[in-house]
Design an enzyme around this catalytic site. Structure first.
Site, mmCIF file in Angstrom:
data_model
loop_
_atom_site.group_PDB
_atom_site.id
_atom_site.type_symbol
_atom_site.label_atom_id
_atom_site.label_comp_id
_atom_site.label_asym_id
_atom_site.label_seq_id
_atom_site.Cartn_x
_atom_site.Cartn_y
_atom_site.Cartn_z
ATOM 1 N N GLU A 233 -43.962 -20.453 -49.125
ATOM 2 C CA GLU A 233 -43.770 -19.057 -48.728
ATOM 3 C C GLU A 233 -45.115 -18.354 -48.859
ATOM 4 O O GLU A 233 -45.866 -18.619 -49.811
ATOM 5 C CB GLU A 233 -42.758 -18.384 -49.663
ATOM 6 C CG GLU A 233 -42.602 -16.892 -49.385
ATOM 7 C CD GLU A 233 -41.543 -16.222 -50.260
ATOM 8 O OE1 GLU A 233 -41.197 -16.756 -51.318
ATOM 9 O OE2 GLU A 233 -41.074 -15.142 -49.851
ATOM 10 N N CYS B 4 -38.057 -14.390 -49.853
ATOM 11 C CA CYS B 4 -37.816 -12.993 -49.512
ATOM 12 C C CYS B 4 -38.653 -12.570 -48.317
ATOM 13 O O CYS B 4 -38.329 -11.582 -47.659
ATOM 14 C CB CYS B 4 -38.119 -12.107 -50.708
ATOM 15 S SG CYS B 4 -36.971 -12.398 -52.049
ATOM 16 N N ASN C 284 -31.381 -16.527 -47.396
ATOM 17 C CA ASN C 284 -32.162 -16.749 -48.601
ATOM 18 C C ASN C 284 -31.638 -15.857 -49.702
ATOM 19 O O ASN C 284 -31.998 -14.695 -49.782
ATOM 20 C CB ASN C 284 -33.634 -16.436 -48.358
ATOM 21 C CG ASN C 284 -34.444 -16.494 -49.648
ATOM 22 O OD1 ASN C 284 -34.618 -17.567 -50.209
ATOM 23 N ND2 ASN C 284 -34.910 -15.344 -50.137
ATOM 24 N N GLU C 285 -30.745 -16.382 -50.473
ATOM 25 C CA GLU C 285 -30.223 -15.751 -51.690
ATOM 26 C C GLU C 285 -29.797 -14.291 -51.534
ATOM 27 O O GLU C 285 -29.912 -13.490 -52.451
ATOM 28 C CB GLU C 285 -31.204 -15.926 -52.860
ATOM 29 C CG GLU C 285 -32.538 -15.276 -52.735
ATOM 30 C CD GLU C 285 -33.433 -15.472 -53.974
ATOM 31 O OE1 GLU C 285 -33.954 -14.469 -54.470
ATOM 32 O OE2 GLU C 285 -33.590 -16.617 -54.425
HETATM 33 O O1 AHR Z 1 -40.016 -17.846 -55.042
HETATM 34 C C1 AHR Z 1 -40.308 -16.491 -55.082
HETATM 35 C C2 AHR Z 1 -39.161 -15.642 -54.648
HETATM 36 O O2 AHR Z 1 -38.083 -15.901 -55.479
HETATM 37 C C3 AHR Z 1 -38.618 -15.912 -53.280
HETATM 38 O O3 AHR Z 1 -39.217 -15.189 -52.305
HETATM 39 C C4 AHR Z 1 -37.188 -15.518 -53.395
HETATM 40 O O4 AHR Z 1 -36.392 -16.253 -52.530
HETATM 41 C C5 AHR Z 1 -36.871 -15.708 -54.851
HETATM 42 O O5 AHR Z 1 -36.253 -14.629 -55.387
#
Ligand code: AHR
Length: 647
Positions: A41, A248, A378-379
């Protein structure tokens, strides 16, 4: 409306299988061959300012205050005039280089003159400070490029931190329309605080944009490519898959900045940069093409993760501002977004003459990319909107590409309402895999190492997509190793796992800990990096739970796997305790292994960490002889891998 064309080539795409060299002796449990991967990321300047080898910061003058307080088109730039020169520079937006790249600078030069005849430079122009300065190496080649409109001789100068020239070249721009010009620079000094200046050296006017400097030495020497040392560090992890591009980051700050893969492909000057939720600018220099290409380079499976049409529950304009809560695309917007995702799959896997496959082919990859997995979400909090959107995406993907394994999501905690609802949704839809994320203290990991022993074997499998133990000490890494043995032991239900985040730039981390720290010159792998590496380079496809005999002891993780590709047997131990532990092993069922073993040990003081440490903790490997029935002592605070080679 026909949303997709199902390509015959795609239907025949099968999961990579390895020729089995040795049959696994009885008593083993088949486990996932995709267990240990990576998650990339662009957080902590992992991409722009990191893996993406571009040395000019804000090359296209697109920074804005919405990305970072106080930022604007001239961030990282300053107007300079050398010698007896007069002129000015303006940021302009009319008649831009491209609709996706709207800002550029007009340089107007009135007088150009030297104070003294031997003065090295004269002219007016722009100086870029790079990302914390530019690290330049004596004798190395650097490729400069610029888009310009108008007639002007431009001097391109590499400078030290004080502004002294260390090498330069001159280009002459001529066109009445935008055109790209290039120069090659070779400094004769090594320094870390370099600058790049572009100077108009005659009276007149010129428009400039996309001012760029790349080292010649990138990964595979690709022009405009990736930092070689960073890709090589990933290569050494031998990941089975790579999840990208977030995190995120997918949610962007706000609905208008949800990640859009279409903005990330094509020539870089046509890509649409945007703010990310981590408070900086995405140039999109690393886009979908680069991600898929990187997976090919690393020999791993791509796992694109797409947002589920909602923002993050913590969303406002930026990550650190109290959130307005999750917001969702409307049903109509979702229809369009679903089509975007089908287009993406066609772009990645369709033939070179398909509508979207053509774009990939034009970028240099006529053959389809391999694609087996796609993750949705994503979460996010599992709200009604999320459920509606994810269902729409899943149904369309499944209808058009039934061979793809779709991975669901279940919030950002190890249990609770959203976790349970995400799992229920996955069961209702018949998803094959659910992506769990949780960051926990080492003690939690040790205490919960048996979490997956009791997971339902009839439901979806687990992708443990983001985890880490909130610290960089050896003790953290040992706790992670204990937990990872739980993943191996449950490799029949846990099919994939990836530590997060992967990279963190020195002084620019929004998130700690990270697996690999770096600055402009070098990498500083964490202790956890070596644990990840030892797991992925010593994985197997069968797990044996009755080879190692030891007392019930949560502080000692252990595992035994057989790798049928090599015929090797691998034992792992992680002792997170202050006292040595004794175990006995019985490998008599493995008839074809030799008594010669490779023993790899990572040990030290439990509080040791590797961050920017000159003498970092790293594993050491020695050869040894072991009997097949043997007692072993695992020293305190030690992670050990014993590899029995096939004869
Ligand atoms: O890994 C860092 C962050 O942690 C990511 O962007 C998110 O998916 C998680 O909360």
């Amino acid at each position: 409306m026909k949303r997709c064309i199902i390509f015959a080539a795609m239907l025949s795409l099968a999961a990579a299988t390895f020729a089995q060299k040795s049959a696994a002796p009885a008593g083993g449990k088949a486990i996932s061959t995709d267990l240990f991967g990576i998650f990339f990321e662009d957080i902590n300047y992992a991409g722009d300012g990191g893996l993406y080898a571009e040395m000019v910061q804000n090359r296209s003058f697109e920074y804005t205050a919405s990305e970072h307080e106080g930022w604007g088109p001239m961030t990282a730039w300053k107007f300079v005039n050398y010698g007896h020169s007069v002129g000015d520079a303006d940021v302009v937006t009319n008649r831009p280089l491209h609709a996706n790249n709207t800002h550029y600078v007009t340089l107007r030069s009135e007088v150009v003159g030297l104070y003294r005849k031997d003065s090295p430079i004269a002219g007016i122009g722009l100086q870029n400070e790079g990302y914390d300065g530019m690290a330049l190496t004596k004798g190395e080649i650097y490729h400069f490029s610029i888009w310009a409109r108008g007639e002007m001789p431009l001097q391109v100068v590499l400078q030290d931190g004080k502004g002294l020239s260390i090498c330069s070249d001159t280009i002459r721009t001529a066109a009445v329309e935008w055109q790209c010009y290039e120069a090659v620079l070779r400094p004769d000094t090594t320094l870390t605080d370099g600058r790049l200046s572009v100077l108009a050296i005659a009276p007149g006017q010129v428009d400039v944009d996309m001012i760029s400097l790349f080292p010649h030495h990138t990964y595979k020497e690709r022009k405009g490519g990736l930092r070689a040392d960073m890709v090589e560090a990933l290569q050494q992890l031998k990941p089975r898959f790579m999840r990208f591009p977030g995190g995120c980051l997918l949610h962007g700050p706000g609905l208008e900045h949800l990640y859009n893969w279409k903005n990330t492909v094509g020539p870089v000057w046509q890509r649409k940069g945007q703010p990310n939720c981590w408070g900086y600018h995405q140039s999109q220099g690393i886009g979908y093409y680069e991600f898929f290409q990187m997976c090919e380079d690393l020999g791993c499976k791509p796992v694109p993760v797409i947002h589920a049409g909602v923002t993050c529950q913590g969303d406002a304009k930026g990550w650190n501002i109290p959130g307005t809560g999750q917001r969702s695309l409307t049903r109509e917007q979702m229809e369009a977004y679903v089509q975007d995702i089908l287009d993406m799959i066609e772009w990645a896997t369709g033939p070179a003459d398909s509508r979207w496959g053509r774009l990939r082919a034009e970028a240099g990859h006529p053959a389809p990319f391999q694609l087996e997995y796609i993750a949705i979400g994503n979460e996010e909090n599992v709200t009604d909107s999320l459920i509606r959107n994810l269902t729409m995406l899943y149904e369309a993907i499944h209808e058009c590409y039934p061979q793809l394994t779709v991975i669901g999501t279940c919030g950002h905690t190890a249990n609770g309402h959203h976790h349970n609802r995400g799992w229920q949704l996955a069961r209702d839809l018949g998803l094959k895999v659910v992506d769990e994320h949780y960051f926990q203290a080492p003690d939690w990991l040790i205490k919960n190492q048996h979490r997956y022993d009791s997971y339902d074997r009839t439901g979806p499998q687990v992708y443990f997509g983001e985890y880490g133990s909130r610290g960089t000490r050896l003790f953290n890494a040992l706790a992670e190793a204990i937990y990872m043995m739980g993943l191996e032991r449950n490799g029949d239900i846990v099919c994939m796992a990836s530590y997060a985040p992967l990279f963190g730039k020195r002084d620019h981390c929004q998130w700690n800990p990270d697996l690999i720290y770096f600055d402009n010159q070098q990498l500083y792998p964490s202790v956890s990096y070596y644990v990840q590496q030892l797991f992925s380079t010593n994985s197997g496809d069968y797990y044996y739970d009755d080879v190692i005999n030891a007392a019930d002891d949560p502080m000692l993780g252990r595992s035994c796997v057989f790798d049928s590709r090599t015929g090797d047997v691998i034992l792992k131990f992680s002792n997170a305790d202050s006292v040595a532990k004794t175990v006995t092993v019985d490998l008599s069922r493995f008839k074809r292994i030799s008594s010669k073993v490779a023993v790899t040990t990572l040990t030290g003081h439990p509080e040791d960490t590797n961050n920017y440490n000159q003498a970092p903790l790293r594993p050491r490997t020695e050869s040894s002889q072991l009997k097949c029935r043997q007692s072993l002592t695992i020293e305190p605070y030690t992670f050990q891998v014993i590899r029995y080679k096939a004869k």
